[in-house]
Design a protein around this motif. Structure first.
Motif, short mmCIF file in Angstrom:
data_model
loop_
_atom_site.label_atom_id
_atom_site.label_comp_id
_atom_site.label_asym_id
_atom_site.label_seq_id
_atom_site.Cartn_x
_atom_site.Cartn_y
_atom_site.Cartn_z
N ILE A 178 -6.98 25.91 -16.90
CA ILE A 178 -7.25 24.42 -16.38
C ILE A 178 -7.80 24.07 -17.52
CG2 ILE A 178 -9.36 23.68 -15.13
CD1 ILE A 178 -9.30 25.20 -13.11
N VAL A 179 -8.56 25.01 -18.63
CA VAL A 179 -8.99 24.05 -19.25
C VAL A 179 -7.98 23.43 -21.06
CG1 VAL A 179 -10.50 24.50 -22.27
CG2 VAL A 179 -11.31 25.14 -19.85
N LEU A 180 -6.83 23.79 -20.88
CA LEU A 180 -5.50 23.95 -21.50
C LEU A 180 -4.79 22.44 -21.04
CD1 LEU A 180 -3.94 26.35 -22.98
CD2 LEU A 180 -4.73 25.00 -24.21
N LEU A 181 -5.05 22.66 -19.94
CA LEU A 181 -4.18 21.06 -18.99
C LEU A 181 -5.00 20.17 -18.90
CD1 LEU A 181 -2.47 23.23 -16.28
CD2 LEU A 181 -0.75 21.96 -17.30
N ILE A 182 -6.77 19.99 -18.90
CA ILE A 182 -7.02 19.62 -18.90
C ILE A 182 -7.31 18.40 -20.17
CG2 ILE A 182 -10.23 18.54 -18.87
CD1 ILE A 182 -10.40 21.03 -16.62
N ILE A 183 -7.71 19.30 -20.99
CA ILE A 183 -7.36 19.09 -22.25
C ILE A 183 -5.97 17.68 -22.55
CG2 ILE A 183 -7.41 18.87 -24.86
CD1 ILE A 183 -9.53 21.04 -24.74
N ILE A 185 -4.05 16.94 -20.49
CA ILE A 185 -3.42 15.33 -19.45
C ILE A 185 -4.46 14.14 -20.19
CG2 ILE A 185 -3.96 14.20 -17.29
CD1 ILE A 185 -1.59 16.25 -17.19
N ALA A 186 -6.14 14.49 -20.23
CA ALA A 186 -6.74 13.68 -20.60
C ALA A 186 -6.30 13.03 -22.06
CB ALA A 186 -8.14 14.23 -21.07
N THR A 187 -5.21 13.91 -22.98
CA THR A 187 -4.65 12.45 -24.41
C THR A 187 -3.22 11.97 -24.18
OG1 THR A 187 -3.17 14.08 -24.48
CG2 THR A 187 -4.94 14.73 -25.75
N GLN A 188 -3.29 11.42 -22.31
CA GLN A 188 -2.14 10.99 -21.74
C GLN A 188 -2.71 9.25 -21.32
OE1 GLN A 188 1.69 12.12 -21.79
NE2 GLN A 188 -0.07 13.63 -23.12
N PRO A 189 -1.38 8.61 -21.36
CA PRO A 189 -2.40 6.96 -21.79
C PRO A 189 -2.59 6.70 -20.08
CG PRO A 189 0.14 6.96 -22.21
CD PRO A 189 -1.27 8.52 -22.12
N TRP A 195 -10.16 9.34 -15.10
CA TRP A 195 -11.70 9.69 -15.12
C TRP A 195 -13.02 9.19 -14.65
CZ3 TRP A 195 -13.73 14.80 -17.56
CH2 TRP A 195 -12.60 15.25 -17.34
N ARG A 196 -12.80 7.97 -14.63
CA ARG A 196 -13.59 6.71 -14.24
C ARG A 196 -13.52 6.56 -12.72
NH1 ARG A 196 -14.13 2.12 -11.62
NH2 ARG A 196 -11.46 2.16 -11.10
N VAL A 265 -6.58 17.56 -11.89
CA VAL A 265 -5.79 16.81 -11.06
C VAL A 265 -5.66 14.89 -10.56
CG1 VAL A 265 -4.78 16.71 -9.01
CG2 VAL A 265 -5.69 18.87 -9.88
N ILE A 266 -7.32 14.34 -10.75
CA ILE A 266 -7.29 13.12 -10.82
C ILE A 266 -6.40 12.57 -11.84
CG2 ILE A 266 -9.29 11.39 -10.03
CD1 ILE A 266 -10.18 13.50 -8.94
N PRO A 267 -7.39 12.23 -13.24
CA PRO A 267 -6.38 12.43 -13.94
C PRO A 267 -5.11 12.10 -14.30
CG PRO A 267 -8.32 13.39 -14.90
CD PRO A 267 -8.12 13.50 -13.81
N ALA A 268 -4.70 13.05 -14.17
CA ALA A 268 -2.65 13.54 -13.96
C ALA A 268 -2.32 12.47 -12.56
CB ALA A 268 -3.16 15.05 -13.02
#
Ligand code: PFF
Length: 455
Positions: A178-183, A185-189, A195-196, A265-268
């Motif tokens: 989960i942590v790896l995937l969060i990081i 995905i967070a870097t993607q445009p 997140w907002r 999932v939400i940022p994704a």
């Protein structure tokens, strides 16, 4: 009868019970409910309801189990009076039926998770993944078999060398993924918009009845309540453990992972939208949840090029692990009963009961169109809350208060002086049954279903 199993340590119990709690409900159900219920507002209500309502019921199950140190039927009978004994046994049996029904549909979805994972692995080596990611009866059956083989072989090995061993191995992997995937995905445009939405609660929605009921049913399902899973796991906890504290840890970890799954999932979803994938339909509603996981996310992964296949693989491995540690806890409910109340060896019970529930899944797969949703609805919206209410009523009204207190004192001798003991007994006696009953009335869709069957 063989000696009963016991978890070897506090951590082992916490990981196994969290493994049961953390499942498709957290990683799939929770983020989608957040996205369709005003973002952070849902998270806020969910956290409050988990502690106010789900945690007290979790404690009811754990304490019954640890007191009786038996399967759910015998545990319920152990706290009943002579007059209430038949209803107590019936509640235990009904929990067993509910656990099996949930497993019968849950395993099908879990099979799809594995097949999508295998599909990504196949793509990684350059072959076509078409068959693995396209809906078909053959695919559901094949991966259903694989998932059942995994679940049954773990449960067949017993509490310490099966459930505990695999939960303690798989849960850290799950958290790492989960942590790896969060990081990543967070870097993607596009992720920033997700997140907002997630962290900015729309507080005007916090008290909307639909949101509250959604949050309540999510909390209930997520903590695996109302089927006896937590009761059986509680029965493997040593008398020297402080139960209220153990229960609180499990609830906190379950919430923590759900919140983290939201960060993934939400940022994704918003990255997908940014990349041109549709996530909201014409009327502005979030598209249906099955399509979101099995179509939107895979199309998102495709837009990420080579790295996308690896991300997809990790995502579906994560989903499969989450599902597996939950399904072993479901299968444990009937298996504990068969092996303890009928003296069938654990291995035999696991294969017999697992085989039987697999046949139920086959029936669902072959009648997907009309049966799947009905089983889900009957088991989760009707059966689970009702069994949950009965557990609470037994603890609150039937079980002798001094016996209950004595059991609570084991491992926490000062419990009488705690805030927990001041409010919890009244809570399980009155507040929880009433509110869960409120939840149940929403599932009067059930009555429409009965109506449809009759006419
Ligand atoms: N808690 C699991 C999830 O959130 O996916 C589902 C579940 C597991 C329900 C075990 C019931 C159960 F007995």
């Amino acid at each position: 009868m063989a000696a009963r199993g016991e978890f070897s340590s506090r951590t082992a119990f916490i990981l196994a019970a969290s493994g049961s709690a953390i499942g498709l409900g957290n990683i799939w159900g929770f983020p989608i409910k957040v996205a369709s219920n005003g973002g952070g507002a849902f998270v806020f209500t969910y956290i409050i309801l988990t502690f106010l309502l789900a945690y007290p019921i979790l404690m009811a199950e754990l304490v019954i189990g640890r007191y009786a140190k038996a399967d759910t039927v015998r545990s319920m009978v152990a706290i009943s009076s002579l007059r209430t004994r038949p209803l107590a046994a019936f509640t235990g049996y009904w929990g067993i039926v509910t656990a099996s029904l949930i497993l019968s549909f849950y395993a099908i979805i879990a099979g799809w998770m594995i097949s999508h994972g295998v599909g990504s692995a196949v793509e990684l080596v350059g072959a076509s993944s078409n068959w693995f990611v396209t809906d078909s009866t053959a695919r559901s059956l094949a991966f259903g078999v694989i998932f059942y083989l995994l679940t049954i072989s773990i449960v067949a090995n017993g509490v310490a060398s099966g459930i505990e061993r695999w939960s303690t191995r798989l849960m850290p992997v799950l958290i790492l993924l989960i942590v790896l995937l969060i990081i990543y995905i967070a870097t993607q445009p596009g992720a920033a918009e997700g997140w907002r939405v997630y962290v900015q609660p729309d507080f005007s929605k916090v008290l909307e009845p639909n949101l509250v009921l959604d949050a309540l049913s999510q909390a209930f399902f997520s903590l695996s309540l109302g089927v006896g899973t937590m009761m059986v796991y509680g029965s493997y906890v040593s008398k020297s453990e402080n139960l209220p504290r153990l229960g609180a840890s499990v609830a906190a970890i379950d919430i923590g992972i759900a919140v983290m799954a939201g960060m993934l999932v939400i940022p994704a979803m918003y990255v997908a939208q940014h990349n041109g994938v549709t996530i909201y339909d014409e009327s502005g509603n979030l598209i249906e949840s099955g399509r979101l996981i099995f179509n939107v996310l895979p199309s998102l992964f495709e837009t990420m090029g080579g790295a996308g296949i690896a991300v997809s693989l990790l995502f579906f491995v994560l989903m499969s692990i989450a599902a597996l540690t939950s399904s072993i806890s479901m299968l444990e409910v009937p298996v504990a009963y068969a092996s303890e109340s009928h003296s069938i060896t654990r291995k035999k019970s696991a294969w017999l009961v697992g085989g039987f529930v697999f046949l139920m899944s086959v029936a669902i797969i072959l009648n997907m169109g009309w049966l799947f949703d009905r089983v889900v609805q009957f088991a989760t919206e009707f059966s689970e809350p009702l069994v949950g209410i009965l557990f609470c009523l037994f603890v609150g009204w039937v079980w002798k208060r001094d016996q209950l207190l004595q059991e609570m004192r084991e491992g926490s001798p000062q419990v009488e002086q705690t805030f927990f003991w001041k409010i919890w007994p009244t809570y399980v006696k009155v507040v929880c049954p009433l509110i869960v009953f409120g939840l149940l009335t929403r599932s009067f869709g059930f009555w429409e279903f009965v109506g449809q069957l009759v006419y």
